[in-house]
Design a protein around this motif. Structure first.
Motif, short mmCIF file in Angstrom:
data_model
loop_
_atom_site.label_atom_id
_atom_site.label_comp_id
_atom_site.label_asym_id
_atom_site.label_seq_id
_atom_site.Cartn_x
_atom_site.Cartn_y
_atom_site.Cartn_z
N ASN B 10 0.81 -1.21 0.00
CA ASN B 10 0.00 0.00 0.00
C ASN B 10 0.85 1.28 0.00
OD1 ASN B 10 -2.47 1.18 -0.06
ND2 ASN B 10 -2.67 1.33 2.15
N SER B 12 2.59 4.77 -1.05
CA SER B 12 2.35 6.01 -1.78
C SER B 12 3.56 6.92 -1.61
CB SER B 12 1.12 6.74 -1.25
OG SER B 12 -0.02 5.95 -1.45
N TYR B 13 3.79 7.74 -2.62
CA TYR B 13 4.86 8.73 -2.52
C TYR B 13 4.44 10.01 -3.24
CZ TYR B 13 9.40 10.88 -2.30
OH TYR B 13 10.41 11.76 -2.03
N THR B 27 0.75 6.05 -6.07
CA THR B 27 -0.40 5.99 -5.17
C THR B 27 -0.80 4.53 -4.90
OG1 THR B 27 -1.16 7.95 -6.33
CG2 THR B 27 -2.68 6.98 -4.75
N ASP B 28 -0.86 4.18 -3.64
CA ASP B 28 -1.38 2.88 -3.18
C ASP B 28 -0.88 1.69 -4.00
OD1 ASP B 28 -2.84 4.21 -1.27
OD2 ASP B 28 -4.57 4.49 -2.60
N LYS B 64 3.41 6.82 2.69
CA LYS B 64 2.40 5.95 3.28
C LYS B 64 2.74 4.52 2.89
CE LYS B 64 -1.94 5.39 2.11
NZ LYS B 64 -2.99 5.76 1.19
N GLY B 65 2.42 3.57 3.75
CA GLY B 65 2.65 2.17 3.41
C GLY B 65 4.04 1.71 3.80
N ARG B 66 4.34 0.44 3.55
CA ARG B 66 5.62 -0.14 3.97
C ARG B 66 6.29 -0.87 2.82
NH1 ARG B 66 5.11 -3.75 9.11
NH2 ARG B 66 3.54 -4.81 7.85
#
Lengths: 272, 283, 289
Positions: B10, B12-13, B27-28, B64-66
């Motif tokens: 998931n 995002s940047y 995104t995602d 966001k996310g890993r």
């Protein structure tokens, strides 16, 4: 990186100052510098700052933006102010160990700081309000007389123009090379100074090689597009004076006259 | 070679968040990459491909996310980022522009040296990598800048291979090469995958090259538009055309022939297509 | 009329060792002769290092042959006094989009060539804006080139050449660094120039681009080794492969079908549309088209 420097970068806005001929702005900067060095009185500074303040107002460059640009020179400024405070002889106000602070020292340091700040703000106002391109045009035209002394003014102007064009290109390239070397495990942020300087080699060598390659390509491209030494060259947007430019020249001369006259008037009246 | 698994969970940047220059990078993105498999990433310039590659290698950290390497979060506080860099090798576009050493062998040693291998180990790794990319021993002590374009490219790839990655990520590795140079690079990637069990992730603009991958990932404006086997993805002709992307030549031909009333199954490459056509012809 | 005529030209580069001593010479162009009639669209193919670029640089006096003579519009390129005339007649678009834009403002970059030639003011503006219009970049006239895509930058470079009103334009691997979209943009501009009667010399590694030309030559070891229509050259792809080239996919598929016994017509289709038409009409009606 190079991109983070705001001092001297063009600030796009529509103002009377932006619209002036670059030659006028170059002349204005020159006059402003002279006025700073001629003036040595407090009242004179008030006059200069008032005039300069008005010009900034008219230019629509936010004062805050200009002051932020000074950040880069804070260190040099503090250093010279401190030197000035301590090395000036005169009426001692405070002394400790081998240092003494004099009244004259404080005054001199204050004048020095004001002068330096105005000097930098003044010249940066020119670059804030003039695109690099028209600045080069202005320089080329203003220094055109040097051609008669066999100075290759046009070549220099072309060189400056190309340098400006390639600053963003090379800074992007530097970013790319840094990332590529980081992907190979390089670390540009660790270690002592010596180690870091050595660590820059994997960045600097490829960057230099790329700059040379680009220079070579560019030389060919200039030749292919008929770059030459003949005098018949024309311009897409030739510089032309407007009425505002003439008015600006007159105002500038009046300004310089006032600063010089007041200096002698004060001396005559016994102030300094 | 090590067998590894890289998972983007998931992710995002965003570039320059909170400023007027704010632009979406990715995104995602939910993606997973493994050794021994090959992946093709396709999409326009600005679709988020290079953001994706840099996230895979830890050059960017997700907003966001890993990003997980074998289950470990690579942006956790204690994690050593060099572990990721050595496991997931990243080859940038025109990698020959990063060469800097006086000799080929020294340049290839740069990566392993940074990872803390001893000089002897570095030399071993470098030699092995150069052998893999087909640079002969008599070139090891030459100045890399005197090599031909294709050779320089292969030396630069060796510079990443010498770090012994489990997955190799390449941004348009054949860009700007002539047909022979291009074939050499593509067959090198095939060898790496088959004999070294390396995972290969390749960004490509050429659909015929992309069609050889186990999985094709299509990016558009930072999002994953399509993902699946090459067959599945390239079936979506309309969708791809809408994104301004093409399909492999044989699939374009199949469509054209169908529109001219010839009843063909989905054909994926020239061999399949010619077989199908000859079958009809002989009937 | 022959716009370009190269008569038995040769050029070699000196090779140096680490200390800068001459150790030998590498022949890049080797007794090459070719004539290009005005208005032709010529594609030049060959592997890296075959001498194509060195040959191209002879066409506008960036290099002067060490042996032989190049004539551009009847003028010998080795006559220094006519150099500007030659360069005005034969413009050149290079490979790297960034390394040929000289100005920080697009319109001023396009004006660079005609400014150097002393084109008077009113006409200068006409030329700049109509050139930008032709490559579809008018709306960017007063922008900086920094933020443009590769394809857009190359179109600016083309406009810069057009503003000199050339008779021929050499594209020296001008599509090599572009993505498919950028390549399409440049090819569209190139074909537009050709339609206007400008001679095009397009050096490329992309066979699909070459198949749109009227004539294809292959250079190998500094010599012209194949010369003909794209059909002739790619039809003989066994030969072309010796020089490091690969035939377009359409030609390869056609060969597979022929080997499998399908009797297609003599005409060699170079792109998918043509080939699909040929195959379809053959399968349905049996008639060769």
């Amino acid at each position: 990186m190079i991109r983070n420097i705001t001092l001297g970068q063009y600030y796009p806005a529509k103002s009377r100052i932006h619209a002036l001929d670059p030659r006028v702005k170059l002349f204005a900067t020159f006059i402003f510098l002279i006025s700073l060095f001629v003036n040595d009185s407090f009242t004179g500074y008030i006059f200069i700052i008032a005039c300069f303040g008005m010009v900034i107002r008219v230019s629509r460059v936010p004062l805050g933006y200009m002051i932020r640009g000074l950040k880069g020179i804070i260190f040099i400024m503090c250093f010279s102010v401190i030197i000035n405070i301590f090395i000036t002889e005169g009426q001692v106000l405070l002394s400790f160990w081998i240092f003494k602070i004099t009244l004259e020292g404080l005054i001199r340091a204050a004048y020095f700081a004001i002068r330096l700040i105005l000097l930098i703000l003044g010249s940066s106002l020119m670059t804030y309000t003039t695109t690099p391109n028209s600045l080069t045009d202005g320089l080329e035209k203003s220094l055109g007389f040097l051609t008669y002394l066999r100075v290759p003014v046009h070549d220099f102007a072309t060189m400056i123009g190309i340098a400006l064009r390639f600053i963003p290109v090379l800074s992007e390239e530097a970013d790319r090379i840094i990332k590529a070397q980081e992907a190979r495990g390089a670390d540009f942020t660790q270690g002592n100074l010596m180690k870091r300087v050595k660590g820059m080699i994997p960045l600097i060598i490829p960057l230099l090689i790329s700059a040379f390659r680009r220079a070579e390509d560019l030389a060919l491209a200039l030749d292919a597009r008929c770059y030459n030494k003949e005098k018949w060259r024309t311009k897409l947007h030739p510089l032309k004076y407007s009425r505002a430019d003439v008015a600006a020249y007159i105002l500038l001369l009046l300004y310089l006259g006032t600063v010089i006259a007041s200096k002698y008037a004060f001396e005559y009246m016994g102030f300094v | 070679m090590k067998t590894i698994k890289l998972v983007l969970e998931n992710v995002s940047y965003v570039y320059n968040p909170g400023t007027i220059y704010e632009t979406v990078g990715i995104t995602d993105a939910d993606l997973s990459f493994e050794s021994e498999k090959s992946y093709a990433v396709i999409g326009h310039t600005g679709s988020g491909k290079s953001t994706l590659l840099q996230l895979m290698n830890g050059l960017l950290s997700p907003a966001k996310g890993r990003v997980l390497l074998d289950g470990e979060d690579v942006h956790a506080k204690k994690y050593k980022i060099k572990k990721l860099r050595s496991s997931v090798g990243l080859v940038f576009q025109y990698p020959e522009y990063q060469l800097f050493e006086e000799t080929v062998i020294k340049d290839v040693c740069f990566g392993p040296k940074n990872l803390g291998y001893t000089p002897e180990e570095c030399l071993e790794l470098a030699k092995e990598a150069l052998r893999l990319v087909g640079i002969e021993e008599d070139k090891f002590d030459q100045n890399p800048f005197n090599l031909s374009g294709g050779q320089k490219r292969r030396v630069a790839i060796a510079g990443v291979l010498a770090m012994n990655p489990g997955i190799l990520v390449l941004d348009e590795p054949a860009a700007g090469l002539d047909p022979e140079g291009k074939e050499q690079i593509l067959s090198l990637l095939k060898t790496l995958r088959e004999t070294k069990k390396m995972g290969i992730v390749m960004v490509s603009h050429n659909m015929d090259d992309a069609s050889g991958a186990d999985e094709v990932i299509v990016l558009d404006k930072g999002s994953i538009a399509l993902k699946g086997s090459a067959r599945e993805v390239f079936k979506e002709y309309e969708r791809l055309a809408g994104l301004g992307l093409d399909v492999p030549f044989a699939m374009r031909m199949t469509r054209l022939l169908r529109s001219r009333g010839i009843d063909l199954p989905d054909c994926f490459d020239n061999e399949e297509l010619s077989k199908a056509l000859l079958k009809i012809y002989k009937r | 009329m022959d716009l370009i005529k190269a008569e038995d030209i040769s050029y070699s580069f000196k090779e140096y060792d680490e200390e800068g001593n001459v150790t030998g010479a590498r022949t890049a162009v080797d007794h090459l002769s070719i004539t290009v009639p005005a208005g032709t669209f010529l594609a030049v193919l060959g592997r890296n290092g075959s001498g194509k670029s060195t040959f191209a640089k002879h066409l506008n006096a960036l290099l002067i042959p060490q042996e032989g003579t190049v004539y551009v519009d009847g003028i010998d390129t080795s006559k220094a006094k006519d150099m500007l005339l030659i360069r005005r007649n034969v413009g050149m678009v290079f490979q790297n989009p960034d390394n040929q834009i000289v100005s920080t403002v697009i319109e001023e970059d396009v004006a660079f060539g005609p400014e150097n030639l002393g084109v008077p003011h009113g006409e200068l503006e006409d030329r700049v804006y109509s050139s930008l219009e032709k490559v579809g970049m008018s709306e960017y006239a007063s922008n900086s080139p920094t933020k443009l895509s590769g394809g857009q930058k190359q179109r600016i470079a083309i406009a810069g050449v057009l503003a000199m009103k050339p008779k021929a334009v050499v594209f020296d691997e001008a599509t090599a660094m572009l993505d498919p979209k950028g390549r399409r943009e440049v090819m569209a501009a190139l074909k537009k120039l050709h339609e206007e009667g400008i001679t095009i010399i397009h050096i490329t590694h992309h066979m699909e681009e070459a198949s749109e030309a009227e004539r294809v030559i292959i250079i190998n070891d500094g010599k012209v080794v194949m010369d003909g229509t794209p059909q002739e050259v790619f039809g003989n792809h066994a030969e072309a492969e010796k020089y490091g080239l690969r035939a377009p996919n359409a030609v390869l598929l056609r060969d597979m079908l022929k080997d499998g016994g399908m009797r297609l017509g003599e005409h060699i289709a170079l792109d998918e549309k043509e080939l699909a038409m040929q195959i379809a009409s053959h399968l349905r009606g049996g008639e060769d088209d």
